[in-house]
Write a protein that holds these residues in place. Structure first.
Motif, PDB file in Angstrom:
ATOM      1  N   ILE A 107       0.832  -1.205   0.000  1.00 26.40           N
ATOM      2  CA  ILE A 107       0.000   0.000   0.000  1.00 26.40           C
ATOM      3  C   ILE A 107       0.862   1.249   0.000  1.00 26.40           C
ATOM      4  O   ILE A 107       0.593   2.205  -0.727  1.00 26.40           O
ATOM      5  N   ARG A 108       1.936   1.243   0.789  1.00 29.08           N
ATOM      6  CA  ARG A 108       2.811   2.417   0.845  1.00 29.08           C
ATOM      7  C   ARG A 108       3.477   2.681  -0.498  1.00 29.08           C
ATOM      8  O   ARG A 108       3.819   3.816  -0.823  1.00 29.08           O
ATOM      9  N   ASP A 109       3.681   1.628  -1.290  1.00 28.30           N
ATOM     10  CA  ASP A 109       4.291   1.792  -2.611  1.00 28.30           C
ATOM     11  C   ASP A 109       3.331   2.384  -3.635  1.00 28.30           C
ATOM     12  O   ASP A 109       3.762   2.841  -4.693  1.00 28.30           O
ATOM     13  N   LEU A 110       2.031   2.398  -3.332  1.00 31.43           N
ATOM     14  CA  LEU A 110       1.032   2.891  -4.294  1.00 31.43           C
ATOM     15  C   LEU A 110       0.925   4.412  -4.216  1.00 31.43           C
ATOM     16  O   LEU A 110      -0.144   4.978  -4.005  1.00 31.43           O
ATOM     17  N   THR A 111       2.025   5.063  -4.411  1.00 32.11           N
ATOM     18  CA  THR A 111       2.085   6.511  -4.210  1.00 32.11           C
ATOM     19  C   THR A 111       1.417   7.300  -5.329  1.00 32.11           C
ATOM     20  O   THR A 111       1.148   8.496  -5.159  1.00 32.11           O
ATOM     21  N   CYS A 112       1.162   6.649  -6.473  1.00 29.96           N
ATOM     22  CA  CYS A 112       0.563   7.351  -7.615  1.00 29.96           C
ATOM     23  C   CYS A 112      -0.871   6.910  -7.900  1.00 29.96           C
ATOM     24  O   CYS A 112      -1.508   7.479  -8.795  1.00 29.96           O
ATOM     25  N   LEU A 113      -1.379   5.933  -7.171  1.00 32.88           N
ATOM     26  CA  LEU A 113      -2.698   5.370  -7.484  1.00 32.88           C
ATOM     27  C   LEU A 113      -3.798   6.407  -7.276  1.00 32.88           C
ATOM     28  O   LEU A 113      -3.954   6.963  -6.192  1.00 32.88           O
ATOM     29  N   LYS A 114      -4.578   6.670  -8.354  1.00 32.84           N
ATOM     30  CA  LYS A 114      -5.657   7.643  -8.299  1.00 32.84           C
ATOM     31  C   LYS A 114      -7.042   7.020  -8.470  1.00 32.84           C
ATOM     32  O   LYS A 114      -8.037   7.583  -7.990  1.00 32.84           O
ATOM     33  N   SER A 115      -7.133   5.900  -9.166  1.00 36.72           N
ATOM     34  CA  SER A 115      -8.434   5.297  -9.455  1.00 36.72           C
ATOM     35  C   SER A 115      -8.429   3.830  -9.061  1.00 36.72           C
ATOM     36  O   SER A 115      -7.563   3.064  -9.495  1.00 36.72           O
ATOM     37  N   LEU A 116      -9.428   3.448  -8.259  1.00 35.92           N
ATOM     38  CA  LEU A 116      -9.562   2.061  -7.806  1.00 35.92           C
ATOM     39  C   LEU A 116     -10.984   1.586  -8.082  1.00 35.92           C
ATOM     40  O   LEU A 116     -11.952   2.195  -7.604  1.00 35.92           O
ATOM     41  N   VAL A 117     -11.104   0.511  -8.863  1.00 34.54           N
ATOM     42  CA  VAL A 117     -12.399  -0.085  -9.175  1.00 34.54           C
ATOM     43  C   VAL A 117     -12.355  -1.553  -8.793  1.00 34.54           C
ATOM     44  O   VAL A 117     -11.467  -2.293  -9.247  1.00 34.54           O
ATOM     45  N   VAL A 118     -13.292  -1.984  -7.953  1.00 35.81           N
ATOM     46  CA  VAL A 118     -13.431  -3.394  -7.595  1.00 35.81           C
ATOM     47  C   VAL A 118     -14.866  -3.785  -7.910  1.00 35.81           C
ATOM     48  O   VAL A 118     -15.801  -3.229  -7.328  1.00 35.81           O
ATOM     49  N   GLN A 119     -15.045  -4.724  -8.816  1.00 34.26           N
ATOM     50  CA  GLN A 119     -16.380  -5.010  -9.329  1.00 34.26           C
ATOM     51  C   GLN A 119     -16.615  -6.518  -9.419  1.00 34.26           C
ATOM     52  O   GLN A 119     -15.749  -7.270  -9.875  1.00 34.26           O
ATOM     53  N   ASP A 120     -17.787  -6.941  -8.964  1.00 33.10           N
ATOM     54  CA  ASP A 120     -18.209  -8.344  -9.074  1.00 33.10           C
ATOM     55  C   ASP A 120     -17.191  -9.292  -8.444  1.00 33.10           C
ATOM     56  O   ASP A 120     -16.783 -10.295  -9.043  1.00 33.10           O
ATOM     57  N   CYS A 121     -16.789  -8.973  -7.225  1.00 36.31           N
ATOM     58  CA  CYS A 121     -15.881  -9.832  -6.468  1.00 36.31           C
ATOM     59  C   CYS A 121     -16.605 -10.280  -5.198  1.00 36.31           C
ATOM     60  O   CYS A 121     -16.482  -9.645  -4.138  1.00 36.31           O
ATOM     61  N   PRO A 122     -17.402 -11.359  -5.268  1.00 40.73           N
ATOM     62  CA  PRO A 122     -18.285 -11.729  -4.158  1.00 40.73           C
ATOM     63  C   PRO A 122     -17.559 -12.179  -2.896  1.00 40.73           C
ATOM     64  O   PRO A 122     -18.135 -12.170  -1.816  1.00 40.73           O
ATOM     65  N   GLY A 123     -16.283 -12.574  -2.990  1.00 41.05           N
ATOM     66  CA  GLY A 123     -15.547 -13.008  -1.805  1.00 41.05           C
ATOM     67  C   GLY A 123     -14.890 -11.889  -1.046  1.00 41.05           C
ATOM     68  O   GLY A 123     -14.343 -12.106   0.050  1.00 41.05           O
TER      69      GLY A 123
END
Length: 478
Positions: free
Chosen positions: A78-94
């Motif tokens: 998570i600390r390495d994700l310094t540039c992440l701007k968009s997160l989409v999680v879809q149809d992941c029932p678990g």
């Protein structure tokens, strides 16, 4: 994809999308330090992301990964994700959480968009979500979500969509419980003022949240003064919106309420919303209004659809000088238009399935409507005209589109059609046999006739007696 154990090194790759494979394929990718967009779809055996191609990642999408339990287990990832701007999680029932041990786990700090969609077993969101000061767009569709974190959502959020959260029992707090953590007992008033100063929320959509209380905006369920659009749809438990304090919502432009089957009251003092342009009430069968509340002069769209207990339209309707679009359908208790008639600048008018309309159509559909371009009208809404064989309407000369339906006994369309008319649509008129005596205007571009009728036979290509008169029309459906 081939599941052979060979290593794939792509140090210059910018975008990667793959799926329909097992987690072993993912482990073959190494040295992906340049990847900015990653889409992972339908990867069997994937329970969390542990791969190290995160330093340049801007966009991450996880779709249809049935065994995914959380996105990250290692805080270093998570600390390495310094540039992440968009997160989409879809149809992941678990999916049960976004990060393992989320109670004290922060999310990537530059996130601007989070969309968690159709994750059926997600029951809670990260407690530190409120710290995402760059978050602008938040969409949540998780049927088991009971509440948002007590710490609230960031004041930076501009668009918030909460849909199909069927177990949700309260709306989120914006900006935390109080303006200062050391003042947990701060008053509702001071908390509201704090939110108004800090919040950027402009669009709020609440849809399919059946467990919300009857009055979801009471007891601290406040709305910020920055709000421009409020959409409430398919919320079965909502009964009252009267608790909404519209005095604080002077930026509000749109109110859209639909399919709230128990709704009985609207916000009060709607006429004070000086920027309100659109009010839409759809399929609210228990909303009973003896007198419709006054509306502000700024209103340009008023749609009432499937509200059988609304008994009247707003008084002084003709003085709503900005009103351009008026739709009344399925409002069986409305018997007439208010004194003064319709505003002359009206451009679109629908009067449909208002079976108890007693007022003759000639009293409200007048040539004075010099801006009217679209008209849809049916036989049940015409104050007895439906029993006549001839349909003679005072059609405004500005009309571009005319749709006539449900005229069971009409045999002749006797009105002269406006010379500007482009679309004529006739449906549910089984006895109609004659066009206007002076024919169709040369401006007509579309003629459509639906349902069984003698007119359909007379307009059939090649064989109908009216075919020579309509053959030059560009689009004909009969």
């Amino acid at each position: 994809m081939d599941a052979s154990p060979s290593i794939i090194s792509l140090p210059s790759l910018k975008e990667l999308s793959f799926g329909g494979c097992n987690v072993g394929v993912l482990k073959r990718f190494v040295n992906l330090t340049s990847v900015t967009a990653l889409v992972i779809e339908d990867v069997a055996g994937l329970t969390w992301l542990s791969h190290g191609f995160t330093s340049s990642l801007i966009k991450l999408e996880m779709k249809s990964c049935k065994e995914l339990m959380y996105l990250w287990q290692d805080r270093d990832v998570i600390r390495d994700l310094t540039c992440l701007k968009s997160l989409v999680v879809q149809d992941c029932p678990g999916l049960v959480s976004l990060a393992a041990g989320e109670e004290d786990t922060e999310l990537p700090v530059k996130l601007e968009t989070i969309r968690v969609w159709s994750c059926d077993n997600l029951e809670k969101l990260p407690s530190k979500m409120h710290a995402l000061s760059s978050l602008r767009d938040l969409t949540i569709k998780c049927p088991k979500l009971v509440s948002f974190p007590e710490t609230g959502i960031p004041t930076s959020v501009i668009t918030l969509r909460i849909t199909e959260c069927k177990m949700l029992q309260s709306l989120p707090i914006i900006g935390g419980l109080s303006s200062h953590p050391e003042e947990p007992s701060s008053s509702s008033s001071s908390r509201n003022n704090h939110v108004d100063m800090m919040s950027r929320l402009q669009v709020l959509t609440i849809s399919g949240c059946d467990s919300l209380p009857a009055s979801p905006f009471s007891e601290g369920g406040f709305l910020p003064a920055t709000l421009r659009e409020l959409h409430i749809m398919n919320c079965r438990g909502v009964e009252s919106l009267a608790e909404i304090n519209v005095d604080r919502l002077q930026s509000l432009q749109e109110i859209d309420i639909s399919n709230c089957e128990k709704l009985r009251s609207l916000p009060q003092d709607l006429h004070t919303l000086s920027h309100l342009t659109s009010l839409q009430l759809w399929e609210c069968p228990t909303l009973e209004l003896e007198c419709f509340p006054p509306l502000p002069p700024s209103i340009s769209k008023l749609h009432l659809w499937g509200c059988p207990k609304i008994k009247a339209l707003p008084d002084q309707l003709h003085r709503l000088t900005c009103l351009r679009d008026l739709k009344i359908s399925g409002c069986e208790s409305i018997t007439r238009f208010p004194d003064g008639g319709l505003p002359p600048q009206l451009q679109k008018l629908t009067v449909y399935k208002c079976g108890n309309m007693k007022q003759p159509v000639r009293e409200w559909l007048t040539p004075l409507l010099t801006s009217l371009e679209w008209l849809l009208i049916d036989g049940s809404s015409m104050g007895g005209v439906r029993e006549e064989e001839d349909l003679l309407l005072p059609l405004p000369s500005s009309l571009l589109r005319l749709q006539i339906c449900g005229m069971d006994n009409m045999e002749r369309l006797s009105s002269s059609l406006p010379p500007s008319l482009r679309i004529l649509w006739i449906s549910g008129c089984p006895k109609l046999r004659e066009l206007p005596p002076d024919g169709l205007p040369p401006s007509l571009e579309t003629l459509r006739i639906d349902g069984p009728s003698i007119m359909k036979e007379r307009c059939m290509e090649g064989t109908g007696c009216y075919w020579p008169l309509i053959r030059e029309i560009p689009f004909v459906w009969v």
